[in-house]
Write an enzyme that holds these catalytic residues in place. Structure first.
Site, PDB file in Angstrom:
ATOM      1  N   LYS A   1       1.528  -5.638  -1.911  1.00 12.66           N
ATOM      2  CA  LYS A   1       2.025  -4.548  -1.057  1.00 12.66           C
ATOM      3  C   LYS A   1       0.889  -3.531  -0.884  1.00 12.66           C
ATOM      4  CE  LYS A   1       3.500  -0.766  -0.742  1.00 12.66           C
ATOM      5  NZ  LYS A   1       2.884   0.298   0.099  1.00 12.66           N
TER       6      LYS A   1
ATOM      7  N   GLY B   1       2.536   6.408 -10.388  1.00 11.76           N
ATOM      8  CA  GLY B   1       2.440   5.429 -11.489  1.00 11.76           C
ATOM      9  C   GLY B   1       3.469   5.663 -12.576  1.00 11.76           C
TER      10      GLY B   1
ATOM     11  N   GLU C   1      -3.477   1.495 -13.065  1.00 14.21           N
ATOM     12  CA  GLU C   1      -4.832   2.006 -12.811  1.00 14.21           C
ATOM     13  C   GLU C   1      -4.655   3.284 -12.017  1.00 14.21           C
ATOM     14  OE1 GLU C   1      -7.536   0.978 -14.024  1.00 14.21           O
ATOM     15  OE2 GLU C   1      -7.093  -1.050 -14.706  1.00 14.21           O
TER      16      GLU C   1
ATOM     17  N   GLY D   1      -2.934   3.428  -8.184  1.00 17.69           N
ATOM     18  CA  GLY D   1      -2.579   4.563  -7.339  1.00 17.69           C
ATOM     19  C   GLY D   1      -2.581   5.847  -8.153  1.00 17.69           C
ATOM     20  N   SER D   2      -1.824   6.820  -7.691  1.00 16.28           N
ATOM     21  CA  SER D   2      -1.860   8.130  -8.324  1.00 16.28           C
ATOM     22  C   SER D   2      -1.063   8.121  -9.625  1.00 16.28           C
ATOM     23  CB  SER D   2      -1.292   9.171  -7.365  1.00 16.28           C
ATOM     24  OG  SER D   2       0.041   8.831  -7.047  1.00 16.28           O
ATOM     25  N   THR D   3      -1.395   9.048 -10.505  1.00 16.18           N
ATOM     26  CA  THR D   3      -0.707   9.139 -11.793  1.00 16.18           C
ATOM     27  C   THR D   3       0.768   9.472 -11.584  1.00 16.18           C
ATOM     28  OG1 THR D   3      -2.740   9.698 -12.942  1.00 16.18           O
ATOM     29  CG2 THR D   3      -0.701  10.388 -14.003  1.00 16.18           C
TER      30      THR D   3
HETATM   31  P1  NAP Z   1      -0.245   6.516  -4.285  1.00 14.29           P
HETATM   32  O1  NAP Z   1       0.295   7.491  -3.339  1.00 14.29           O
HETATM   33  O2  NAP Z   1       0.172   6.568  -5.701  1.00 14.29           O
HETATM   34  O3  NAP Z   1       0.062   5.082  -3.665  1.00 14.29           O
HETATM   35  C1  NAP Z   1      -0.359   3.896  -4.267  1.00 14.29           C
HETATM   36  C2  NAP Z   1       0.497   2.751  -3.778  1.00 14.29           C
HETATM   37  O4  NAP Z   1       1.835   2.941  -4.241  1.00 14.29           O
HETATM   38  C3  NAP Z   1       0.600   2.638  -2.254  1.00 14.29           C
HETATM   39  O5  NAP Z   1       0.705   1.281  -1.889  1.00 14.29           O
HETATM   40  C4  NAP Z   1       1.913   3.361  -1.979  1.00 14.29           C
HETATM   41  O6  NAP Z   1       2.486   2.961  -0.753  1.00 14.29           O
HETATM   42  C5  NAP Z   1       2.735   2.892  -3.158  1.00 14.29           C
HETATM   43  N1  NAP Z   1       3.902   3.711  -3.476  1.00 14.29           N
HETATM   44  C6  NAP Z   1       4.167   4.990  -3.120  1.00 14.29           C
HETATM   45  N2  NAP Z   1       5.373   5.371  -3.601  1.00 14.29           N
HETATM   46  C7  NAP Z   1       5.879   4.312  -4.264  1.00 14.29           C
HETATM   47  C8  NAP Z   1       7.083   4.078  -4.980  1.00 14.29           C
HETATM   48  N3  NAP Z   1       8.017   5.010  -5.092  1.00 14.29           N
HETATM   49  N4  NAP Z   1       7.277   2.868  -5.562  1.00 14.29           N
HETATM   50  C9  NAP Z   1       6.336   1.909  -5.467  1.00 14.29           C
HETATM   51  N5  NAP Z   1       5.184   2.062  -4.780  1.00 14.29           N
HETATM   52  C10 NAP Z   1       4.946   3.256  -4.200  1.00 14.29           C
HETATM   53  O7  NAP Z   1      -1.845   6.555  -4.338  1.00 14.29           O
HETATM   54  P2  NAP Z   1      -2.820   6.697  -3.117  1.00 14.29           P
HETATM   55  O8  NAP Z   1      -2.736   8.087  -2.641  1.00 14.29           O
HETATM   56  O9  NAP Z   1      -2.634   5.567  -2.185  1.00 14.29           O
HETATM   57  O10 NAP Z   1      -4.225   6.437  -3.844  1.00 14.29           O
HETATM   58  C11 NAP Z   1      -4.938   7.419  -4.470  1.00 14.29           C
HETATM   59  C12 NAP Z   1      -4.717   7.393  -5.976  1.00 14.29           C
HETATM   60  O11 NAP Z   1      -5.043   6.113  -6.504  1.00 14.29           O
HETATM   61  C13 NAP Z   1      -5.626   8.346  -6.701  1.00 14.29           C
HETATM   62  O12 NAP Z   1      -4.881   9.068  -7.669  1.00 14.29           O
HETATM   63  C14 NAP Z   1      -6.635   7.438  -7.380  1.00 14.29           C
HETATM   64  O13 NAP Z   1      -7.211   7.985  -8.530  1.00 14.29           O
HETATM   65  C15 NAP Z   1      -5.834   6.244  -7.685  1.00 14.29           C
HETATM   66  N6  NAP Z   1      -6.707   5.073  -7.862  1.00 14.29           N
HETATM   67  C16 NAP Z   1      -6.890   4.540  -9.107  1.00 14.29           C
HETATM   68  C17 NAP Z   1      -7.750   3.471  -9.293  1.00 14.29           C
HETATM   69  C18 NAP Z   1      -7.999   2.868 -10.654  1.00 14.29           C
HETATM   70  O14 NAP Z   1      -8.458   1.744 -10.715  1.00 14.29           O
HETATM   71  N7  NAP Z   1      -7.727   3.574 -11.748  1.00 14.29           N
HETATM   72  C19 NAP Z   1      -8.410   2.938  -8.197  1.00 14.29           C
HETATM   73  C20 NAP Z   1      -8.215   3.511  -6.951  1.00 14.29           C
HETATM   74  C21 NAP Z   1      -7.344   4.570  -6.796  1.00 14.29           C
HETATM   75  P3  NAP Z   1       2.303   3.929   0.560  1.00 14.29           P
HETATM   76  O15 NAP Z   1       0.860   4.288   0.619  1.00 14.29           O
HETATM   77  O16 NAP Z   1       2.730   3.042   1.663  1.00 14.29           O
HETATM   78  O17 NAP Z   1       3.184   5.111   0.318  1.00 14.29           O
END
Ligand code: NAP
Ligand code: MG
Length: 483
Positions: free
Chosen positions: A178, A236, A253, A231-233
């Site tokens: 996804k 997560g 992650e 994704g974001s903490t």
């Molecule tokens: P995000 O808002 O947490 O989204 C991550 C993923 O989760 C997206 O596919 C999002 O879909 C989905 N999602 C959102 N709400 C959800 C829910 N309720 N249930 C299940 N899935 C859901 O993160 P982002 O803004 O895309 O990415 C930035 C974050 O990722 C930053 O905090 C960054 O530090 C972190 N990150 C971590 C790593 C690592 O390896 N540690 C690597 C890269 C990024 P939608 O986008 O369609 O809402």
């Protein structure tokens, strides 16, 4: 140039529209123009994908029963099929995310290397013989988990999907992917590659859709055996809670607020180059960004001057704008968030050494100037929260203990950098840092062979390397009475 790639969901080896016919349109963040319209997975579509993956993961099903070497050959073909599409994926990723073609090329190359690395592991996933008392044979077998759900963010859409997909498949699992609804396109190329490589139906399924709908359903589906979430903490934590209802394992992650620590004996040119790259690459939208520069007071001005000089000479551009080394941020809402953080930094008393706003020369696109804040203290918002944009916070320290204390004073613990020419300083400081990854005299760096993951609220579990083989398998213990 308009988008001509795949736009449907990929479920059970078939391209299909969403069951309710819904679609959504993505935007090119460098032009603010619509770029592509793709099918939007509903909960029912996710259920179909999980069911297909579940059937393909069952004992006796083709993928699971394959001779492991044969599975490795499939993964080699999968890597070949990705490589054949490399130029197109680079172009699409650049337009969908805004990253430069240079950056997108690094991402696709990393995926090709990762898939090939795990293709070599398929016939080396070994169990143990356990010496137990009595006349018994006792051994362990490492079995696949079953269906793995992969929820991927928008900052490295292609690279992060491949990072967890490759080991999951190598271990004999099946997958439902996804991607973020902000950047759904490159994930569809995994479907195209799986199709071409002849992976059995249901082994790879791709369902672009909203996080709150498709992502949420995938995470709480009772037939998903493991969730790999990047994704974001904040999101997560919710994923972990919902997966817990089915006692489903999670690899998380999450975010970071990485320190790059520069000691006075460092090669200051190299340090400035690494600190610049570590925050302005991918427009700062990196979990492992070196977003805090901790610099010894005796070399503060010298290092800051060099980083500022580099920041001011970074050409801004994007996928359609050749020669750019830093693209826009991914979306209008994210643009606003990053600019708000810059405003907060000013209000809390930090000094803008360079940047601090929207570049004059761009009349479209979500560009932000590479921004360096000095006079930052570690209790300021811009030192504590993940800004996820091209914003560097510079903090001074006066001795090693203080540097370690500031570095560790963070809810995050993903990657830290150390810059020194002294061997003892390098290893001693590395030993004291509460970070899952420490890089000395280069930043940031990772390889398919090295474990990637964080301490504290940066996540749990590890991707990459041999550690991922443990994430994507479970141990069965077999005892045989030989009496
Ligand atoms: P995000 O808002 O947490 O989204 C991550 C993923 O989760 C997206 O596919 C999002 O879909 C989905 N999602 C959102 N709400 C959800 C829910 N309720 N249930 C299940 N899935 C859901 O993160 P982002 O803004 O895309 O990415 C930035 C974050 O990722 C930053 O905090 C960054 O530090 C972190 N990150 C971590 C790593 C690592 O390896 N540690 C690597 C890269 C990024 P939608 O986008 O369609 O809402
Ligand atoms: Mg987009």
């Amino acid at each position: 140039m308009s988008y001509t790639g795949p736009t449907d969901l990929y479920i059970d080896g078939e391209w299909t529209s969403a069951d309710d016919g819904e679609t959504f349109t993505t935007e090119d963040p460098a032009t603010e123009e619509p770029y592509a319209t793709v099918a939007e997975a509903s909960e029912a579509d996710v259920d179909r994908a999980v069911e297909a993956a579940h059937d393909a993961a069952e004992r006796g099903a083709e993928w699971r029963s394959l001779d492991p070497r044969e599975r490795g050959r499939f993964l080699e073909s999968f890597a070949d099929a990705i490589e054949d599409r490399k130029d197109e994926i680079v172009r699409v990723e650049s337009r969908d995310n805004g990253k430069t073609p240079f950056e997108a090329t690094l991402d696709v190359d990393m995926v090709i290397d990762t898939v090939r690395y795990y293709a070599g592991w398929t016939d080396k996933i070994e169990g143990d013989e356990v010496p137990v008392p009595g006349d018994r044979l006792n051994y362990t077998v490492r079995e696949p988990l079953g269906v793995t759900g992969h929820v991927i963010p928008w900052n490295y859409p292609f690279q992060l999907a491949g990072r967890s997909l490759a080991p999951a498949l190598a271990c004999g699992n099946t997958a439902v992917l996804k991607p973020s609804s902000t950047t759904p396109l490159s994930a569809l190329y995994y479907a195209a590659a799986a199709d071409e490589a002849g992976l059995p139906d249901g082994v790879v399924n791709v369902v672009p859709g909203r996080g709150s709908v498709a992502g949420n359903r995938l995470v709480e589906h009772p037939d998903v055996d493991h969730v790999a979430f990047t994704g974001s903490t904040g999101v997560g934590k919710g994923v972990m809670e919902r997966a817990a209802r089915n006692v489903t394992g999670v690899t998380l992650e999450l975010g970071g607020k990485g320190p790059n620590i520069v000691f006075p004996d460092a090669d200051l040119d190299a340090a400035a180059a690494g600190c610049h790259y570590g925050i302005f690459m991918n427009a700062g939208q990196m979990c492992w960004a070196g977003s805090r520069l901790l610099v010894h007071e005796s070399v503060h001005d010298e290092v800051v001057d060099r980083v500022v000089e580099r920041a001011e000479s970074t050409p801004l551009g994007s996928g359609i704008d050749d020669g750019g080394r830093m693209g826009p941020v991914v979306s209008e809402s994210h643009h606003e968030e990053v600019l708000e953080y810059i405003e907060t930094g000013r209000q809390e008393g930090a000094t803008v050494a360079t940047g601090g706003g929207v570049p004059d020369e761009k009349d479209a696109g979500y560009f932000i100037e590479p921004t360096v804040f000095t006079d930052v203290t570690n209790d300021m918002t811009i030192a504590r929260e993940e800004i996820f944009g091209p914003v560097l916070s510079v903090i001074e320290f006066s001795d090693r203990e203080e540097a370690i204390e500031i570095a560790n004073d963070s809810p995050y613990g993903l990657m830290a950098g150390i810059w020194t020419t002294d061997l003892e300083t390098a290893h001693s400081v590395a030993d004291y840092l509460d970070y899952g990854m420490v890089s000395i005299n280069e930043f940031p760096v990772t390889q398919p062979q090295t474990p990637f993951g964080g301490f504290k609220q940066s996540g749990n579990g590890r991707e990459q390397g041999t550690e991922a083989l443990h994430e994507y398998t479970q141990t069965k213990n077999v005892n045989v009475n030989l009496e």
